[in-house]
Enzyme design. Structure first.
Site, PDB file in Angstrom:
ATOM      1  CB  THR A 140      -0.906  -0.014   1.258  1.00  9.36           C
ATOM      2  OG1 THR A 140      -1.433   1.285   1.469  1.00  9.36           O
ATOM      3  CG2 THR A 140      -0.127  -0.385   2.511  1.00  9.36           C
ATOM      4  CG  ASP A 141      -1.165   5.005  -0.908  1.00 12.63           C
ATOM      5  OD1 ASP A 141      -1.716   4.350  -0.002  1.00 12.63           O
ATOM      6  OD2 ASP A 141      -1.749   5.902  -1.555  1.00 12.63           O
ATOM      7  CD  GLU A 142      -3.510   3.358   4.181  1.00 15.10           C
ATOM      8  OE1 GLU A 142      -3.457   3.390   5.424  1.00 15.10           O
ATOM      9  OE2 GLU A 142      -4.550   3.118   3.557  1.00 15.10           O
ATOM     10  CE1 TYR A 155      -3.354  -2.692   5.697  1.00 16.82           C
ATOM     11  CE2 TYR A 155      -3.294  -0.340   5.216  1.00 16.82           C
ATOM     12  CZ  TYR A 155      -3.324  -1.652   4.782  1.00 16.82           C
ATOM     13  OH  TYR A 155      -3.313  -1.933   3.433  1.00 16.82           O
ATOM     14  CE  LYS A 204       0.101  -4.637   2.994  1.00 17.34           C
ATOM     15  NZ  LYS A 204      -0.231  -5.988   2.447  1.00 17.34           N
TER      16      LYS A 204
HETATM   17  P1  NAD Z   1      -9.500  -7.482   2.290  1.00 17.11           P
HETATM   18  O1  NAD Z   1      -9.461  -7.218   3.749  1.00 17.11           O
HETATM   19  O2  NAD Z   1     -10.758  -7.208   1.526  1.00 17.11           O
HETATM   20  O3  NAD Z   1      -9.129  -9.002   1.982  1.00 17.11           O
HETATM   21  C1  NAD Z   1      -8.091  -9.673   2.633  1.00 17.11           C
HETATM   22  C2  NAD Z   1      -8.267 -11.172   2.390  1.00 17.11           C
HETATM   23  O4  NAD Z   1      -7.186 -11.846   3.036  1.00 17.11           O
HETATM   24  C3  NAD Z   1      -9.562 -11.747   2.962  1.00 17.11           C
HETATM   25  O5  NAD Z   1     -10.159 -12.598   2.019  1.00 17.11           O
HETATM   26  C4  NAD Z   1      -9.092 -12.527   4.188  1.00 17.11           C
HETATM   27  O6  NAD Z   1      -9.922 -13.637   4.485  1.00 17.11           O
HETATM   28  C5  NAD Z   1      -7.698 -12.946   3.761  1.00 17.11           C
HETATM   29  N1  NAD Z   1      -6.807 -13.207   4.900  1.00 17.11           N
HETATM   30  C6  NAD Z   1      -6.640 -12.445   6.006  1.00 17.11           C
HETATM   31  N2  NAD Z   1      -5.716 -13.005   6.814  1.00 17.11           N
HETATM   32  C7  NAD Z   1      -5.284 -14.140   6.192  1.00 17.11           C
HETATM   33  C8  NAD Z   1      -4.333 -15.132   6.511  1.00 17.11           C
HETATM   34  N3  NAD Z   1      -3.641 -15.088   7.662  1.00 17.11           N
HETATM   35  N4  NAD Z   1      -4.133 -16.144   5.653  1.00 17.11           N
HETATM   36  C9  NAD Z   1      -4.842 -16.224   4.491  1.00 17.11           C
HETATM   37  N5  NAD Z   1      -5.764 -15.305   4.141  1.00 17.11           N
HETATM   38  C10 NAD Z   1      -5.985 -14.273   4.983  1.00 17.11           C
HETATM   39  O7  NAD Z   1      -8.274  -6.651   1.698  1.00 17.11           O
HETATM   40  P2  NAD Z   1      -8.090  -5.997   0.253  1.00 17.11           P
HETATM   41  O8  NAD Z   1      -8.608  -4.613   0.293  1.00 17.11           O
HETATM   42  O9  NAD Z   1      -8.567  -6.927  -0.773  1.00 17.11           O
HETATM   43  O10 NAD Z   1      -6.503  -5.897   0.218  1.00 17.11           O
HETATM   44  C11 NAD Z   1      -5.710  -6.936  -0.336  1.00 17.11           C
HETATM   45  C12 NAD Z   1      -4.243  -6.536  -0.236  1.00 17.11           C
HETATM   46  O11 NAD Z   1      -4.046  -5.308  -0.940  1.00 17.11           O
HETATM   47  C13 NAD Z   1      -3.782  -6.270   1.195  1.00 17.11           C
HETATM   48  O12 NAD Z   1      -2.473  -6.728   1.325  1.00 17.11           O
HETATM   49  C14 NAD Z   1      -3.817  -4.758   1.321  1.00 17.11           C
HETATM   50  O13 NAD Z   1      -2.876  -4.307   2.261  1.00 17.11           O
HETATM   51  C15 NAD Z   1      -3.453  -4.347  -0.086  1.00 17.11           C
HETATM   52  N6  NAD Z   1      -3.944  -3.044  -0.518  1.00 17.11           N
HETATM   53  C16 NAD Z   1      -5.257  -2.725  -0.378  1.00 17.11           C
HETATM   54  C17 NAD Z   1      -5.714  -1.488  -0.844  1.00 17.11           C
HETATM   55  C18 NAD Z   1      -7.164  -1.089  -0.738  1.00 17.11           C
HETATM   56  O14 NAD Z   1      -7.512   0.067  -1.040  1.00 17.11           O
HETATM   57  N7  NAD Z   1      -8.070  -1.976  -0.369  1.00 17.11           N
HETATM   58  C19 NAD Z   1      -4.818  -0.587  -1.436  1.00 17.11           C
HETATM   59  C20 NAD Z   1      -3.476  -0.955  -1.557  1.00 17.11           C
HETATM   60  C21 NAD Z   1      -3.045  -2.198  -1.107  1.00 17.11           C
HETATM   61  P1  TYD Z   2     -10.645   3.925   4.292  1.00 17.89           P
HETATM   62  O1  TYD Z   2     -11.596   3.530   3.223  1.00 17.89           O
HETATM   63  O2  TYD Z   2     -10.772   3.309   5.639  1.00 17.89           O
HETATM   64  O3  TYD Z   2      -9.177   3.739   3.697  1.00 17.89           O
HETATM   65  P2  TYD Z   2      -7.727   4.225   4.303  1.00 17.89           P
HETATM   66  O4  TYD Z   2      -7.904   4.682   5.700  1.00 17.89           O
HETATM   67  O5  TYD Z   2      -6.938   2.988   4.190  1.00 17.89           O
HETATM   68  O6  TYD Z   2      -7.289   5.333   3.396  1.00 17.89           O
HETATM   69  O7  TYD Z   2     -10.753   5.497   4.477  1.00 17.89           O
HETATM   70  C1  TYD Z   2     -10.537   6.380   3.407  1.00 17.89           C
HETATM   71  C2  TYD Z   2     -10.619   7.777   3.946  1.00 17.89           C
HETATM   72  O8  TYD Z   2     -11.964   8.024   4.389  1.00 17.89           O
HETATM   73  C3  TYD Z   2      -9.743   8.003   5.167  1.00 17.89           C
HETATM   74  O9  TYD Z   2      -9.188   9.309   5.112  1.00 17.89           O
HETATM   75  C4  TYD Z   2     -10.692   7.867   6.340  1.00 17.89           C
HETATM   76  C5  TYD Z   2     -12.021   8.369   5.773  1.00 17.89           C
HETATM   77  N1  TYD Z   2     -13.220   7.756   6.347  1.00 17.89           N
HETATM   78  C6  TYD Z   2     -14.267   8.573   6.814  1.00 17.89           C
HETATM   79  O10 TYD Z   2     -14.196   9.825   6.753  1.00 17.89           O
HETATM   80  N2  TYD Z   2     -15.375   7.976   7.342  1.00 17.89           N
HETATM   81  C7  TYD Z   2     -15.503   6.621   7.448  1.00 17.89           C
HETATM   82  O11 TYD Z   2     -16.529   6.118   7.978  1.00 17.89           O
HETATM   83  C8  TYD Z   2     -14.428   5.787   6.944  1.00 17.89           C
HETATM   84  C9  TYD Z   2     -14.506   4.292   7.026  1.00 17.89           C
HETATM   85  C10 TYD Z   2     -13.304   6.407   6.398  1.00 17.89           C
END
Ligand code: NAD
Ligand code: TYD
Length: 353
Positions: free
Chosen positions: A133-135, A159, A163
């Site tokens: 992630t960019d975070e 989180y 990561k």
């Molecule tokens: P998500 O929470 O929707 O899905 C995570 C999945 O991993 C779930 O299906 C869960 O059951 C599985 N999981 C959790 N712990 C596990 C373990 N110990 N063993 C096997 N499976 C396990 O997350 P997402 O949004 O789909 O993110 C996927 C990846 O992408 C993550 O690594 C996250 O950090 C990264 N990512 C997400 C975003 C975003 O905006 N959602 C952006 C950048 C990077």
């Molecule tokens: P989120 O979707 O949780 O992603 P991340 O924190 O990983 O960027 O949140 C996106 C942005 O929205 C973040 O700045 C937090 C804000 N946010 C709210 O303002 N209200 C909410 O209920 C949630 C879940 C997030």
């Protein structure tokens, strides 16, 4: 040929698996623990597909991973398994340490042993792609340039710290053992199958249910947003042609304050599903207590992946958010199913009654 995908029942993972199977003739071994965020309904379209092998299990289970690697001989591992929600990491960081750090370590150990025993030419062709992630880069002020791959790591939440730790382990396994790794650092995704604890799906689901739309603090925090299918295409491209040991930032060139995102969702719902009394969904916006340690701004400089690998997003924010709102309108059963008892407990804990 076979790939092992971890976390393939989650939001990005299920989109990735669906796209992969539609675009290649390879088999996917999908290893997912099925936490609250994992949902096999996301993969319902694959029922009976012999090229999708689902295995419920933990990336931290070295014996299981070793057995899957030995049995299926994948040419690549794509690691998407993680705990992914910042607010949950604030309430309880333990699971984030377990899966994102310790779990990734065990996965790396199993993969290292497997790769070490591979014959040529499979050994040279093998890749482990770690999705991050960019975070991990921390927070930017309004006038700072966007994150490049050389930006120092300054994670601020449990989180992002977990990561960052996993990224460092992946890097170290390349540097020390020569493991052929690739890392992607992507901005905020949105699209189908997004669990309604994250900003965009929460706003859509709450709006339709007539509930408040909780905006943290002043709503001026900035994120870069990428349609999930574009993230999936970037992962495929990096896996195909990325330079071993390198990181690639992935972003949508869509920096927006949260309040603008919420307004965009409301405007689409006003158009596609107007309230009978004509009142805008905007009236449901409610400014609530800010997230502790809330990062002010993320922005991605995605020029490296464009320059080296020719990847660019296909969707604009306008086209992607319209598809997303439409998907949630057309998939109310999916939403109802994920709003289980566990989901309701989370909403009560985070937002009160
Ligand atoms: P998500 O929470 O929707 O899905 C995570 C999945 O991993 C779930 O299906 C869960 O059951 C599985 N999981 C959790 N712990 C596990 C373990 N110990 N063993 C096997 N499976 C396990 O997350 P997402 O949004 O789909 O993110 C996927 C990846 O992408 C993550 O690594 C996250 O950090 C990264 N990512 C997400 C975003 C975003 O905006 N959602 C952006 C950048 C990077
Ligand atoms: P989120 O979707 O949780 O992603 P991340 O924190 O990983 O960027 O949140 C996106 C942005 O929205 C973040 O700045 C937090 C804000 N946010 C709210 O303002 N209200 C909410 O209920 C949630 C879940 C997030």
């Amino acid at each position: 040929m076979t790939v092992l995908v971890t976390g393939g029942a989650g939001f990005i993972g299920s989109n990735f698996v669906l796209d992969w199977l539609a675009q290649s003739d390879e088999t996917v071994i999908n290893l997912d623990k099925l936490t609250y965020a994992g949902n096999l309904q996301n993969l319902a379209a694959l029922a009976g597909n012999p090229r999708h092998v689902f295995v419920r299990g933990d990336i931290g289970d070295v014996n299981l991973v070793a057995q899957l690697l030995a049995e299926h001989r994948p040419r690549a591992v794509v690691n998407l398994a993680a705990e992914s929600h910042v607010d949950r990491s604030i309430h309880g960081p333990g699971e984030f340490i377990e899966t994102n750090i310790v779990g990734t370590f065990h996965l790396l150990e199993a993969v290292r042993a497997y790769w070490g025993g591979m014959p040529e030419p499979q050994h040279s062709g093998f890749r482990l792609l770690h999705v991050s992630t960019d975070e991990v880069y921390g927070s930017l002020s309004a006038d700072e340039p966007a994150f490049t791959e050389n930006h120092r790591y300054e994670p601020n939440s449990p989180y992002s710290a977990s990561k960052a730790a996993s990224d460092h382990l992946v890097r170290a396994y390349h540097h020390t053992y020569g493991l052929p790794v690739l890392t992607t650092n992507c901005s905020n995704n949105y699209g189908p199958y997004h669990f309604p604890e994250k900003l965009i799906p929460l706003m859509i689901v709450n709006a339709l249910a007539g509930k408040p739309l909780p905006v943290y603090g002043d709503g001026r925090q900035v994120r870069d947003w990428l349609y999930v299918k574009d993230h999936c295409s970037a992962i495929r491209r990096v896996l195909e042609a990325g330079r071993v040991g390198e990181s690639y930032n992935v972003g949508g060139w869509n920096e927006k304050p949260n309040i603008d995102i919420v307004h965009a969702v409301c405007a689409l719902l006003d158009e596609l599903r107007p309230h009978v009394d004509g009142i805008s969904y905007r009236e449901q916006i409610s400014f609530v207590t800010d997230r502790p340690g809330h990062d002010r701004r993320y922005a991605i400089d995605a020029r490296k992946i464009e320059r080296e690998l020719g990847w660019k997003p296909a969707e604009t924010f306008g086209s992607g958010i319209r598809k997303t709102v439409q998907w949630y309108l057309e998939n109310r059963e999916w939403v109802n199913a994920v709003q289980s008892g566990g989901y309701r407990d989370w909403v009560a804990k985070q937002y009160g009654a």
